[in-house]
Design an enzyme around this catalytic site. Structure first.
Site, PDB file in Angstrom:
ATOM      1  N   GLY A  63       0.836  -1.182   0.000  1.00  0.00           N
ATOM      2  CA  GLY A  63       0.000   0.000   0.000  1.00  0.00           C
ATOM      3  C   GLY A  63       0.875   1.237   0.000  1.00  0.00           C
ATOM      4  O   GLY A  63       2.097   1.172   0.164  1.00  0.00           O
ATOM      5  N   TYR A  64       0.222   2.394  -0.144  1.00  0.00           N
ATOM      6  CA  TYR A  64       0.953   3.643  -0.337  1.00  0.00           C
ATOM      7  C   TYR A  64       0.610   4.660   0.736  1.00  0.00           C
ATOM      8  O   TYR A  64      -0.547   4.999   0.941  1.00  0.00           O
ATOM      9  CB  TYR A  64       0.673   4.180  -1.753  1.00  0.00           C
ATOM     10  N   LEU A  65       1.657   5.125   1.414  1.00  0.00           N
ATOM     11  CA  LEU A  65       1.528   6.195   2.395  1.00  0.00           C
ATOM     12  C   LEU A  65       1.514   7.541   1.671  1.00  0.00           C
ATOM     13  O   LEU A  65       0.930   8.501   2.148  1.00  0.00           O
ATOM     14  CB  LEU A  65       2.679   6.150   3.395  1.00  0.00           C
TER      15      LEU A  65
END
Length: 159
Positions: free
Chosen positions: A28-30
């Site tokens: 996932g992407y912060l």
């Protein structure tokens, strides 16, 4: 500075599958602002935090650090934007290069892409017969994009 030089292709058929074992990936992407990304990933039983800079052709700066698996799991559950990208990654040797084949699941089910990392942008490499169209410059096929606009939502005439 660490530099990633990578080309990405669609996969035409299953000729790559013989004798390979995949590793499950969840990521996932912060941060994913179109140029820079900060990604958290669980690959098998290991956690990673990766920071990538803007693309310059097929190259970009990349810094990857191992982190505790429990931290990676917690970040995936609580801090990431968009969908968690789920895939199985296979490493396939061909003519002296390692291809990474990603078979996507979940929201991106049906998409299979292969990547090859190179030592320089002009490096010559043999292309296996199971490799299809190159999509290195098509941002839709980037994992960060797939976390916000999953393959399952694409108009089938565009893919």
């Amino acid at each position: 500075m660490a530099t990633e030089i990578e080309r990405k292709f669609l996969v035409r058929h299953d000729g790559w599958r013989e004798g390979v074992v995949g590793v499950p990936y969840r990521q996932g992407y912060l941060l994913a602002d179109g140029d820079r990304t900060i990604r958290v990933r669980v690959a098998g039983d290991r956690g990673y935090l990766t920071i990538k800079g803007p693309m310059q052709g097929i190259s970009r700066s990349e810094y990857e650090y191992p982190i505790p698996l429990s931290d990676a799991e917690e970040m995936l559950s609580n801090l990431c934007q968009g969908f968690v990208v789920e895939k199985q990654r296979y490493r396939v040797e061909h003519a002296g290069h390692c291809w990474e084949v990603d078979e996507f699941h979940g929201q991106n089910q049906g998409l299979i892409v292969a990547e090859i990392e190179l030592s320089n942008p002009n490096e010559v490499f043999a292309v296996p017969d199971w490799i299809g169209d190159e999509v290195s410059h098509d941002r839709r096929y980037g994992n960060a994009h797939l976390s916000f606009a999953p393959y399952s939502t694409w108009d089938s005439s565009l893919s």
